[in-house]
Design an enzyme around this catalytic site. Structure first.
Site, mmCIF file in Angstrom:
data_model
loop_
_atom_site.group_PDB
_atom_site.id
_atom_site.type_symbol
_atom_site.label_atom_id
_atom_site.label_comp_id
_atom_site.label_asym_id
_atom_site.label_seq_id
_atom_site.Cartn_x
_atom_site.Cartn_y
_atom_site.Cartn_z
ATOM 1 N N LYS A 85 -12.010 4.675 2.438
ATOM 2 C CA LYS A 85 -11.367 5.239 1.321
ATOM 3 C C LYS A 85 -12.181 4.690 0.208
ATOM 4 C CE LYS A 85 -6.837 4.979 3.432
ATOM 5 N NZ LYS A 85 -5.246 4.541 3.417
ATOM 6 N N ASN B 137 -5.997 0.076 0.991
ATOM 7 C CA ASN B 137 -6.047 -0.444 2.402
ATOM 8 C C ASN B 137 -7.397 0.075 3.196
ATOM 9 O OD1 ASN B 137 -4.952 2.004 3.080
ATOM 10 N ND2 ASN B 137 -3.246 1.267 4.055
ATOM 11 N N GLU C 40 -7.026 16.464 11.871
ATOM 12 C CA GLU C 40 -7.792 15.945 10.715
ATOM 13 C C GLU C 40 -9.231 16.289 10.923
ATOM 14 O OE1 GLU C 40 -4.848 12.296 10.237
ATOM 15 O OE2 GLU C 40 -6.626 11.710 11.393
ATOM 16 N N HIS D 114 -8.833 4.849 6.789
ATOM 17 C CA HIS D 114 -7.714 5.761 7.267
ATOM 18 C C HIS D 114 -8.221 5.716 8.602
ATOM 19 C CE1 HIS D 114 -5.582 9.060 8.748
ATOM 20 N NE2 HIS D 114 -6.826 9.461 9.006
ATOM 21 N N TYR E 113 -2.764 14.319 3.846
ATOM 22 C CA TYR E 113 -1.645 13.462 3.681
ATOM 23 C C TYR E 113 -0.319 14.221 3.468
ATOM 24 C CZ TYR E 113 -4.021 8.983 3.631
ATOM 25 O OH TYR E 113 -4.871 7.928 3.975
HETATM 26 P P1 GTP Z 1 -3.579 5.901 6.940
HETATM 27 O O1 GTP Z 1 -4.572 5.771 7.933
HETATM 28 O O2 GTP Z 1 -4.147 5.948 5.649
HETATM 29 O O3 GTP Z 1 -3.043 7.333 7.329
HETATM 30 O O4 GTP Z 1 -2.586 4.600 6.999
HETATM 31 P P2 GTP Z 1 -1.497 4.329 8.011
HETATM 32 O O5 GTP Z 1 -1.355 5.639 9.072
HETATM 33 O O6 GTP Z 1 -1.536 3.130 8.267
HETATM 34 O O7 GTP Z 1 -0.144 4.630 7.044
HETATM 35 P P3 GTP Z 1 0.799 5.888 6.791
HETATM 36 O O8 GTP Z 1 0.197 7.125 7.249
HETATM 37 O O9 GTP Z 1 2.270 5.698 6.880
HETATM 38 O O10 GTP Z 1 0.362 5.970 5.182
HETATM 39 C C1 GTP Z 1 -0.719 6.617 4.449
HETATM 40 C C2 GTP Z 1 -1.041 5.806 3.362
HETATM 41 O O11 GTP Z 1 -0.263 5.691 2.354
HETATM 42 C C3 GTP Z 1 -1.310 4.149 3.703
HETATM 43 O O12 GTP Z 1 -2.552 3.807 4.186
HETATM 44 C C4 GTP Z 1 -1.110 3.577 2.479
HETATM 45 O O13 GTP Z 1 -2.284 3.544 1.771
HETATM 46 C C5 GTP Z 1 -0.171 4.453 1.555
HETATM 47 N N1 GTP Z 1 1.327 4.109 1.839
HETATM 48 C C6 GTP Z 1 2.167 3.977 2.884
HETATM 49 N N2 GTP Z 1 3.253 3.274 2.687
HETATM 50 C C7 GTP Z 1 3.161 3.033 1.542
HETATM 51 C C8 GTP Z 1 4.018 2.510 0.583
HETATM 52 O O14 GTP Z 1 4.984 2.047 0.860
HETATM 53 N N3 GTP Z 1 3.572 2.156 -0.868
HETATM 54 C C9 GTP Z 1 2.416 2.698 -1.321
HETATM 55 N N4 GTP Z 1 2.014 2.343 -2.551
HETATM 56 N N5 GTP Z 1 1.502 3.166 -0.559
HETATM 57 C C10 GTP Z 1 1.917 3.265 0.727
HETATM 58 MG MG MG Z 2 -1.303 7.679 8.754
#
Ligand code: GTP
Ligand code: MG
Length: 150
Positions: free
Chosen positions: A9, A112, A126, A115, A49
């Site tokens: 990212k 974070n 994807e 991805h 997303y």
């Molecule tokens: P990705 O690999 O980026 O998809 O992350 P993930 O699979 O570990 O998490 P998820 O798909 O649930 O969420 C996608 C992204 O949204 C995350 O990587 C975070 O950056 C963001 N995100 C998820 N939950 C939160 C939250 O509670 N607050 C905030 N600010 N961002 C969130």
């Molecule tokens: Mg995810």
């Protein structure tokens, strides 16, 4: 063989973590199939997303992912999806174990670093969203006989 979509990212790119992240996945033994350096469009980010459309963090997430360059990649290998997720850590960097990418380099859930596809179905979706078929490179790594038992 299985393939996973991985993206460094904008925070990971700006923080010069690209080499470190690629190094970890390479050294694990996985095979890179595609890579590109792009600033994602609004449409691409929204589609990527899409599953989070109704979440309160969606708008900020899309804004962030379109705010700068991303290193988009496809990696291949046995159980690559689950294994890279393990190497990445959990969504919240503060809850991620040391030794994982998020656990070693991150603090905020919205910054974070990386991805990675969470399951086969999302990986397929994807990969076709971010790459065209001719961008996926076919080759046989000669080291595979030292990485795989069979
Ligand atoms: P990705 O690999 O980026 O998809 O992350 P993930 O699979 O570990 O998490 P998820 O798909 O649930 O969420 C996608 C992204 O949204 C995350 O990587 C975070 O950056 C963001 N995100 C998820 N939950 C939160 C939250 O509670 N607050 C905030 N600010 N961002 C969130
Ligand atoms: Mg995810």
């Amino acid at each position: 063989t299985e393939r996973s979509f991985v993206a460094i990212k904008p925070d990971g790119v700006e923080r010069k973590l690209t080499g470190e992240i690629i190094k970890r996945i390479e050294q694990k033994g996985f095979k890179m199939v595609a890579m590109k350096f792009i600033k994602p469009s609004q449409e691409l980010a929204e589609e990527h997303y899409g599953e989070h459309k109704e979440k309160p963090f969606y708008k900020g997430l899309v804004e962030f992912i379109t705010s700068g360059p991303v290193v988009a990649m496809v990696w291949e290998g046995k159980d690559v999806i689950a294994t890279i997720r393990k190497m990445v850590g959990v969504t919240d960097p503060l809850k991620s174990d040391p030794g994982t990418i998020r656990g070693d380099f991150g603090i905020s859930i919205g910054r974070n670093i990386i991805h990675a596809s969470d399951k086969l179905e999302s990986a397929k979706k994807e990969i076709s969203l971010w790459f065209s078929q001719d961008e996926l490179v076919e080759y046989t790594p000669t080291l595979d006989k030292w990485i795989y038992e069979n």
